[in-house]
Design a protein around this motif. Structure first.
Motif, short mmCIF file in Angstrom:
data_model
loop_
_atom_site.label_atom_id
_atom_site.label_comp_id
_atom_site.label_asym_id
_atom_site.label_seq_id
_atom_site.Cartn_x
_atom_site.Cartn_y
_atom_site.Cartn_z
N LYS A 59 0.82 -1.21 0.00
CA LYS A 59 0.00 0.00 0.00
C LYS A 59 0.85 1.26 0.00
O LYS A 59 0.49 2.26 -0.61
CB LYS A 59 -0.92 0.02 1.23
N GLN B 272 -6.55 -0.82 -4.22
CA GLN B 272 -5.28 -0.10 -4.30
C GLN B 272 -4.94 0.39 -5.69
O GLN B 272 -4.40 1.48 -5.85
CB GLN B 272 -4.17 -1.02 -3.77
N THR C 4 -5.77 -5.31 -0.51
CA THR C 4 -5.30 -4.35 -1.52
C THR C 4 -6.31 -4.24 -2.67
O THR C 4 -5.95 -3.79 -3.77
CB THR C 4 -3.94 -4.80 -2.10
#
Lengths: 256, 256, 256
Positions: free
Chosen positions: B216, B249, B246
């Motif tokens: 991240k 992300q 994630t």
């Protein structure tokens, strides 16, 4: 050994009576047992087929053969003895052992509380037909033995015919000789190590911090048990000072 | 890839210089290494043969061949270098490396404290005969470096000849760049990420929460190490936004 | 069964509709899947190919065949559905399922918040072309449902076409139906067990303490999920009273 280094503690060759490692197999397949033996046979003495898994594991006879062929002694976890005993099926237990050509028997009372005198009788009786090891300590949090009780039980079980006594810790390593957080219960371990011949005690030590503690305090050839199969090489590295935790343990003072 | 999805971060193809994954092998059998490679070879760059396990692992040459054949670089954990060094056996270490046809060397001082200038000399010397990576950080709780010290050591080791520096975390992920509970030591990580080229840093991150944090903060192509073999597919899923942690992300804002 | 013992709970034979075990495969190799099936096929009903791993796992078709041949139903983790859905690629998701000859589909909204009515529509739509199971509960700590909401969502999803609903716990077992430390969230579990037919609920229970709790409270044939592959034999032992935690569970009073 891929290289002969100095200041590596000597390990007895197999069959050993000290420096033993007992691994817990909770249900490996035959091929996984072969894989384990291909790296671990030299470093493993006993394989405990955990708790009652032997009742339901497919291809059990084949797996037992894999271990025997590799020079490792397989045996049924003590809970299996208790599973038969509480059903009043001691004779069937003996036949089950014989059917699978098992030569070592673990007697325990971790789940099922039996009179200690009765446990001693079973140890004595079974020691006539097989090698007996026995486990001391309860799997239940509410059953707490004093250090003196641990010592007295271990001594009497060795006298009754056990070749080794196992100090209970469960698979999780958080009961018996350990506190809830997995740290050592010093009063119990000190009493045992003072009053019982350490060559006759197998300490269940599933966590690395526990294994390192025992190796630092009792040496490379302390007997350890409940080791996961994939931790056999890491444990042997710990025993030999080839890992951070025991890096300095076996070096002479001038090298430290 | 079994399906080409949009908004999946691009990963450099092998051999990579960034987005590296280093896996720790603590004693896999030859067949287990084959299994690992059959799913993980594309996603794995380096395999560290952990601490001193190489001294005692059977069939080590065969296993090294399995990794090389799959396009993965195997190397000995830094503790092995230290095990030889503290015994004044540097020449024997070099011969051991050559005997096993190992082409990458890890230099560390996690267990054995040596002068940093001496460490730099070893890095420099060995970088003439092999690819050198070096590990910064102690395995001991009582040795704590300031963020500035982390940065200075990393920079000087890269200058001395290391192609990558590894930020120590132990196998348990609870020391060095992490706090005792495995959470990130922000002061240290911030200082390193500000002052050292991130492509040259491999963060040891054995726990999923740690891997997710680095991905991240530094992107899909952050270098991560000490990954357990059976976590290679889960880690690559994390890197690509194919796992809950994630999931958002790498998506464009209009899809979030 | 290697030995027929009395007071062992009866388990339905496969294909079962209750007493189901769902195992999470996070990236096993083909050979590892074979090993798992060689011990676990009888005790495993569903194998979830976890989160988005199916996008990147090599030899996926071969592995799916291994599971099917062993009589186990493989399916893609719900996160994969969400990965396609958030990219507006529902049709591609259906084609992906068909390409891999997958016959069971998991619909979840653990990462991507969609209107519940829309989730119900997907369940309804997909239940026309495959067996649908759906997961209730968020992977995010900040999303907390009341017990009534859990019940209402489960009921409506079963009505919409799900054959089973899964109670979310993540792989770590620390969210959804559990508290942060992995202990049971009693208010939620009590509400579900009171108002939803338990045969239709699969409880994600990756930790042994969680598995033991559900077996003690809802019996040997409670449906459990997110079991690691190497825990299939230990779990079946728990179900049958062959392990310390459930040792007394199925015994008649006169034997206790």
């Amino acid at each position: 050994m891929n290289f002969k280094l100095p200041f590596i503690p000597e390990r007895p060759s197999k069959p050993r009576t000290r420096g033993l490692t007992m691994v817990m197999d909770k249900g490996l397949s035959v091929r996984e047992a072969e894989d384990f033996m291909s790296v671990g046979s030299e470093y493993t003495d006993y394989v405990k087929l955990g708790f009652g898994t032997s009742i339901i594991t497919p291809d059990l006879k084949k797996k037992i053969k894999v271990y025997k062929k590799a020079g490792v002694i397989p045996y049924f976890g003590g809970t299996l003895f208790e599973v038969f005993l509480i059903r009043n099926m001691f004779e069937e237990f003996v036949r089950f052992i014989q059917e699978y050509e098992i030569t070592m028997i673990e007697i325990s009372d971790g789940s099922y509380d039996i009179e200690h005198s009765r446990k001693l009788e079973y140890i004595n009786k079974l020691s006539k037909i097989a090698t007996v090891i026995s486990e001391v300590g309860s799997k239940k949090k509410e059953v707490v033995y004093t250090p003196d009780q641990w010592v007295a039980m271990m001594k009497s079980e060795l006298e009754a015919g056990s070749v080794k006594v196992i100090a209970e810790a469960r698979e999780s390593g958080t009961i018996g000789i350990y506190n809830d957080d997995g740290s050592i219960n010093h009063a119990v371990v000190d009493a045992i190590s003072t009053h019982v011949n350490l060559d006759n005690v197998i300490w269940e030590a599933p966590m690395k911090s526990q294994q390192a503690w025992f190796i630092k305090h009792f040496g490379a050839n302390v007997n350890l048990g409940n080791i996961p199969p994939n931790e056999i090489i890491p444990l042997e590295s710990l025993r030999l000072g080839l890992r951070g935790d025991t890096f300095f343990q076996f070096l002479p003072d001038n090298l430290k």
